[in-house]
Design a protein around this motif. Structure first.
Motif, PDB file in Angstrom:
ATOM      1  N   LEU A 147       0.831  -1.207   0.000  1.00  0.00           N
ATOM      2  CA  LEU A 147       0.000   0.000   0.000  1.00  0.00           C
ATOM      3  C   LEU A 147       0.865   1.258   0.000  1.00  0.00           C
ATOM      4  CD1 LEU A 147      -2.882  -0.979   2.454  1.00  0.00           C
ATOM      5  CD2 LEU A 147      -3.059  -0.592  -0.008  1.00  0.00           C
ATOM      6  N   ILE A 148       1.941   1.251   0.802  1.00  0.00           N
ATOM      7  CA  ILE A 148       2.827   2.415   0.833  1.00  0.00           C
ATOM      8  C   ILE A 148       3.449   2.648  -0.534  1.00  0.00           C
ATOM      9  CG2 ILE A 148       4.977   3.314   1.798  1.00  0.00           C
ATOM     10  CD1 ILE A 148       4.261   1.897   4.413  1.00  0.00           C
ATOM     11  N   VAL A 149       3.967   1.569  -1.147  1.00  0.00           N
ATOM     12  CA  VAL A 149       4.574   1.688  -2.478  1.00  0.00           C
ATOM     13  C   VAL A 149       3.527   2.134  -3.500  1.00  0.00           C
ATOM     14  CG1 VAL A 149       5.682   0.405  -4.355  1.00  0.00           C
ATOM     15  CG2 VAL A 149       6.372   0.004  -1.985  1.00  0.00           C
ATOM     16  N   PHE A 150       2.318   1.592  -3.381  1.00  0.00           N
ATOM     17  CA  PHE A 150       1.256   1.936  -4.326  1.00  0.00           C
ATOM     18  C   PHE A 150       0.949   3.432  -4.287  1.00  0.00           C
ATOM     19  CE2 PHE A 150      -3.283   2.799  -4.932  1.00  0.00           C
ATOM     20  CZ  PHE A 150      -3.435   2.398  -6.242  1.00  0.00           C
ATOM     21  N   PHE A 151       0.721   3.978  -3.094  1.00  0.00           N
ATOM     22  CA  PHE A 151       0.310   5.382  -3.016  1.00  0.00           C
ATOM     23  C   PHE A 151       1.468   6.338  -3.292  1.00  0.00           C
ATOM     24  CE2 PHE A 151      -3.341   3.547  -0.743  1.00  0.00           C
ATOM     25  CZ  PHE A 151      -4.357   4.196  -1.431  1.00  0.00           C
ATOM     26  N   LEU A 152       2.695   5.954  -2.914  1.00  0.00           N
ATOM     27  CA  LEU A 152       3.845   6.779  -3.285  1.00  0.00           C
ATOM     28  C   LEU A 152       4.047   6.781  -4.799  1.00  0.00           C
ATOM     29  CD1 LEU A 152       6.440   5.882  -0.487  1.00  0.00           C
ATOM     30  CD2 LEU A 152       5.096   7.978  -0.722  1.00  0.00           C
ATOM     31  N   SER A 153       3.911   5.598  -5.421  1.00  0.00           N
ATOM     32  CA  SER A 153       4.036   5.517  -6.878  1.00  0.00           C
ATOM     33  C   SER A 153       2.920   6.283  -7.553  1.00  0.00           C
ATOM     34  CB  SER A 153       4.015   4.047  -7.325  1.00  0.00           C
ATOM     35  OG  SER A 153       5.051   3.307  -6.734  1.00  0.00           O
ATOM     36  N   LEU A 154       1.711   6.153  -7.019  1.00  0.00           N
ATOM     37  CA  LEU A 154       0.576   6.877  -7.585  1.00  0.00           C
ATOM     38  C   LEU A 154       0.830   8.371  -7.545  1.00  0.00           C
ATOM     39  CD1 LEU A 154      -2.336   6.808  -8.689  1.00  0.00           C
ATOM     40  CD2 LEU A 154      -3.128   6.884  -6.307  1.00  0.00           C
ATOM     41  N   TYR A 155       1.327   8.866  -6.417  1.00  0.00           N
ATOM     42  CA  TYR A 155       1.609  10.303  -6.300  1.00  0.00           C
ATOM     43  C   TYR A 155       2.634  10.747  -7.339  1.00  0.00           C
ATOM     44  CZ  TYR A 155       3.689  14.610  -4.608  1.00  0.00           C
ATOM     45  OH  TYR A 155       4.190  15.885  -4.538  1.00  0.00           O
ATOM     46  N   MET A 156       3.719   9.982  -7.483  1.00  0.00           N
ATOM     47  CA  MET A 156       4.767  10.381  -8.429  1.00  0.00           C
ATOM     48  C   MET A 156       4.289  10.316  -9.869  1.00  0.00           C
ATOM     49  SD  MET A 156       7.225  11.504  -6.756  1.00  0.00           S
ATOM     50  CE  MET A 156       8.212  11.793  -8.227  1.00  0.00           C
ATOM     51  N   PHE A 157       3.492   9.291 -10.200  1.00  0.00           N
ATOM     52  CA  PHE A 157       2.973   9.207 -11.571  1.00  0.00           C
ATOM     53  C   PHE A 157       2.009  10.351 -11.862  1.00  0.00           C
ATOM     54  CE2 PHE A 157       4.020   4.509 -11.469  1.00  0.00           C
ATOM     55  CZ  PHE A 157       4.974   4.589 -12.470  1.00  0.00           C
ATOM     56  N   VAL A 158       1.184  10.700 -10.883  1.00  0.00           N
ATOM     57  CA  VAL A 158       0.259  11.814 -11.088  1.00  0.00           C
ATOM     58  C   VAL A 158       1.021  13.133 -11.197  1.00  0.00           C
ATOM     59  CG1 VAL A 158      -1.632  13.127 -10.050  1.00  0.00           C
ATOM     60  CG2 VAL A 158      -1.659  10.641  -9.965  1.00  0.00           C
ATOM     61  N   PHE A 159       2.041  13.282 -10.354  1.00  0.00           N
ATOM     62  CA  PHE A 159       2.803  14.530 -10.308  1.00  0.00           C
ATOM     63  C   PHE A 159       3.674  14.719 -11.542  1.00  0.00           C
ATOM     64  CE2 PHE A 159       6.612  16.785  -8.262  1.00  0.00           C
ATOM     65  CZ  PHE A 159       6.142  18.035  -8.632  1.00  0.00           C
ATOM     66  N   ARG A 160       4.372  13.657 -11.959  1.00  0.00           N
ATOM     67  CA  ARG A 160       5.342  13.790 -13.038  1.00  0.00           C
ATOM     68  C   ARG A 160       4.962  13.041 -14.300  1.00  0.00           C
ATOM     69  NH1 ARG A 160       8.455  17.546 -13.617  1.00  0.00           N
ATOM     70  NH2 ARG A 160       9.966  16.223 -14.683  1.00  0.00           N
ATOM     71  N   GLY A 161       3.792  12.442 -14.337  1.00  0.00           N
ATOM     72  CA  GLY A 161       3.421  11.616 -15.481  1.00  0.00           C
ATOM     73  C   GLY A 161       3.375  12.382 -16.788  1.00  0.00           C
ATOM     74  N   ASP A 162       2.732  13.541 -16.786  1.00  0.00           N
ATOM     75  CA  ASP A 162       2.631  14.328 -18.018  1.00  0.00           C
ATOM     76  C   ASP A 162       4.009  14.751 -18.514  1.00  0.00           C
ATOM     77  OD1 ASP A 162      -0.106  14.210 -18.380  1.00  0.00           O
ATOM     78  OD2 ASP A 162      -0.499  15.964 -17.127  1.00  0.00           O
ATOM     79  N   ALA A 163       4.852  15.217 -17.601  1.00  0.00           N
ATOM     80  CA  ALA A 163       6.190  15.662 -17.989  1.00  0.00           C
ATOM     81  C   ALA A 163       7.024  14.498 -18.524  1.00  0.00           C
ATOM     82  CB  ALA A 163       6.890  16.315 -16.796  1.00  0.00           C
ATOM     83  N   LEU A 164       6.905  13.357 -17.872  1.00  0.00           N
ATOM     84  CA  LEU A 164       7.656  12.174 -18.311  1.00  0.00           C
ATOM     85  C   LEU A 164       7.213  11.742 -19.702  1.00  0.00           C
ATOM     86  CD1 LEU A 164       9.688   9.946 -17.543  1.00  0.00           C
ATOM     87  CD2 LEU A 164       7.786   8.654 -16.590  1.00  0.00           C
ATOM     88  N   ALA A 165       5.902  11.702 -19.935  1.00  0.00           N
ATOM     89  CA  ALA A 165       5.392  11.313 -21.252  1.00  0.00           C
ATOM     90  C   ALA A 165       5.835  12.303 -22.320  1.00  0.00           C
ATOM     91  CB  ALA A 165       3.871  11.223 -21.207  1.00  0.00           C
ATOM     92  N   ALA A 166       5.805  13.605 -21.990  1.00  0.00           N
ATOM     93  CA  ALA A 166       6.218  14.623 -22.960  1.00  0.00           C
ATOM     94  C   ALA A 166       7.699  14.505 -23.299  1.00  0.00           C
ATOM     95  CB  ALA A 166       5.916  16.019 -22.403  1.00  0.00           C
ATOM     96  N   GLU A 167       8.542  14.239 -22.303  1.00  0.00           N
ATOM     97  CA  GLU A 167       9.981  14.091 -22.551  1.00  0.00           C
ATOM     98  C   GLU A 167      10.271  12.901 -23.451  1.00  0.00           C
ATOM     99  OE1 GLU A 167      11.694  13.764 -18.724  1.00  0.00           O
ATOM    100  OE2 GLU A 167      11.455  15.893 -18.204  1.00  0.00           O
ATOM    101  N   ILE A 168       9.619  11.771 -23.157  1.00  0.00           N
ATOM    102  CA  ILE A 168       9.858  10.573 -23.963  1.00  0.00           C
ATOM    103  C   ILE A 168       9.365  10.778 -25.388  1.00  0.00           C
ATOM    104  CG2 ILE A 168       9.251   8.142 -24.248  1.00  0.00           C
ATOM    105  CD1 ILE A 168       9.135   7.916 -21.211  1.00  0.00           C
ATOM    106  N   THR A 169       8.175  11.338 -25.535  1.00  0.00           N
ATOM    107  CA  THR A 169       7.598  11.539 -26.865  1.00  0.00           C
ATOM    108  C   THR A 169       8.436  12.506 -27.689  1.00  0.00           C
ATOM    109  OG1 THR A 169       5.387  11.148 -25.960  1.00  0.00           O
ATOM    110  CG2 THR A 169       5.524  12.199 -28.121  1.00  0.00           C
TER     111      THR A 169
END
Length: 340
Positions: A147-169
């Motif tokens: 659960l800890i890993v899930f919610f920490l990962s969820l936070y990071m994906f929500v926070f940096r997901g758009d930027a990460l996708a834009a950089e890769i694309t």
């Protein structure tokens, strides 16, 4: 076509891919948690974008993650509470159905299934359930880590997901970038259909079930409505099972009126209408593949990959369909260029 990478660049790519592979192997036991967090993050990112208009991106991601936390545990707490309060009642229903089956057997006629056999089977299922709960209890520390890993990962994906996708694309060649962008749209639409549509269909079922079970007159309205909503999360099979169970219970009570209501109103309105109308309607607005293919992905994914297959099964099939269309378009483009 993009030029070949020089040797040092290739070695760098191989090194990075090797690190990724080693990390995946090392954290293999937690990989499904991260994948689940990433898939849910894709769905709740619009909430984070909307919140970030008035507050910072980090705060918006934190609030979105907390909202998911309370939504998940609120729903689980409500479901567990209702089921726990009605556990004895559910056991009585099962015993009543078994007694009805036993009394309905015709003397001298063997149907291959006896009431003692069914009672033994149900007893075994309850024993297995108890062992399953005990096994989960022994794994509570690891579940807390998950659960800890899930919610920490969820936070990071929500926070940096758009930027990460834009950089890769942005780093991809133009033609490959176009295909990846189409795949991304397909992935987002499919995940929307998996999470949002399923939850919405279950909620619709819950709302429709409350007045029906009130008219049915068996009391325990929230219990029955919750069972219908939970079974609705299993496409096609779930609603049929719950109504079959209720029909057998009505007959065991000698309630012909109840059995008729279940057959003519309960199944068509409470189960079939959300499952066969609302679900495909909502899926059709976002998902780019036929609902039947989605259902194949659900059941096939669960059979092959376990619980995470409920998400990855439909997603892989959707990406396969999108990849097929992209490949066909590429081949047609090559043919047109060759004929020009």
């Amino acid at each position: 076509m993009a030029p070949d990478l020089p040797l040092p660049d290739r070695l760098t790519v191989y090194l990075v891919l090797g690190i990724f592979a080693a990390g995946a192997i090392a954290f293999w036991g937690l990989l499904w948690v991260v994948i689940l967090a990433a898939s849910i993050a894709v769905v709740i990112m619009p909430l984070q974008r909307w919140l970030s208009r008035s507050i910072g991106e980090a705060s918006a991601a934190l609030i979105s993650t907390i909202a998911v936390f309370f939504a998940v545990f609120g729903a689980l707490g409500f479901a567990i509470g209702v089921l726990a309060q009605n556990a004895e009642y559910l056991s009585g229903i099962v015993q009543g159905i078994l007694a009805w089956i036993d009394s309905a057997q015709v003397p001298g006629v063997t149907n291959g299934v006896s009431s003692p056999d069914l009672a033994e089977w149900f007893s075994g299922q309850f024993d297995d359930l108890g062992e399953w709960i005990s096994a989960i209890a022994t794994q509570v520390p690891m579940l807390i880590v998950d659960l800890i890993v899930f919610f920490l990962s969820l936070y990071m994906f929500v926070f940096r997901g758009d930027a990460l996708a834009a950089e890769i694309t942005a780093s991809l060649p133009v033609r490959l970038r176009s295909a990846v962008e189409r795949m991304t749209v397909t992935s987002v639409d499919t995940l929307y259909a998996i999470y949002v549509v399923h939850v919405a269909t279950s909620v619709i079922t819950f709302v429709l079930a409350i007045p029906f079970f009130y008219v049915l007159g068996y009391d325990h309205i929230l219990f029955y409505a919750l069972m219908a909503a939970l079974f609705q999360l299993i496409p096609i099979l779930g609603p049929s099972i719950i109504m079959l169970f209720l029909g057998a219970y009505a007959l065991s009570l000698g309630d012909i009126r109840g059995a008729i209501l279940v057959a003519l109103i309960g199944y068509p309105i409470v189960c079939a209408l959300p499952d066969l109308y609302f679900r495909p309607l909502m899926m059709g607005r976002r998902a780019s593949i036929h609902p039947v293919i989605m259902w194949i992905g659900f059941f096939g994914g669960l059979a092959v990959m376990g619980i995470v297959g409920f998400v990855l099964g439909p997603l892989f099939l959707a990406l396969g369909v999108a990849g097929y269309h992209i490949l066909v378009e590429e081949m047609e483009g090559v043919k047109k260029t060759a004929n020009a």
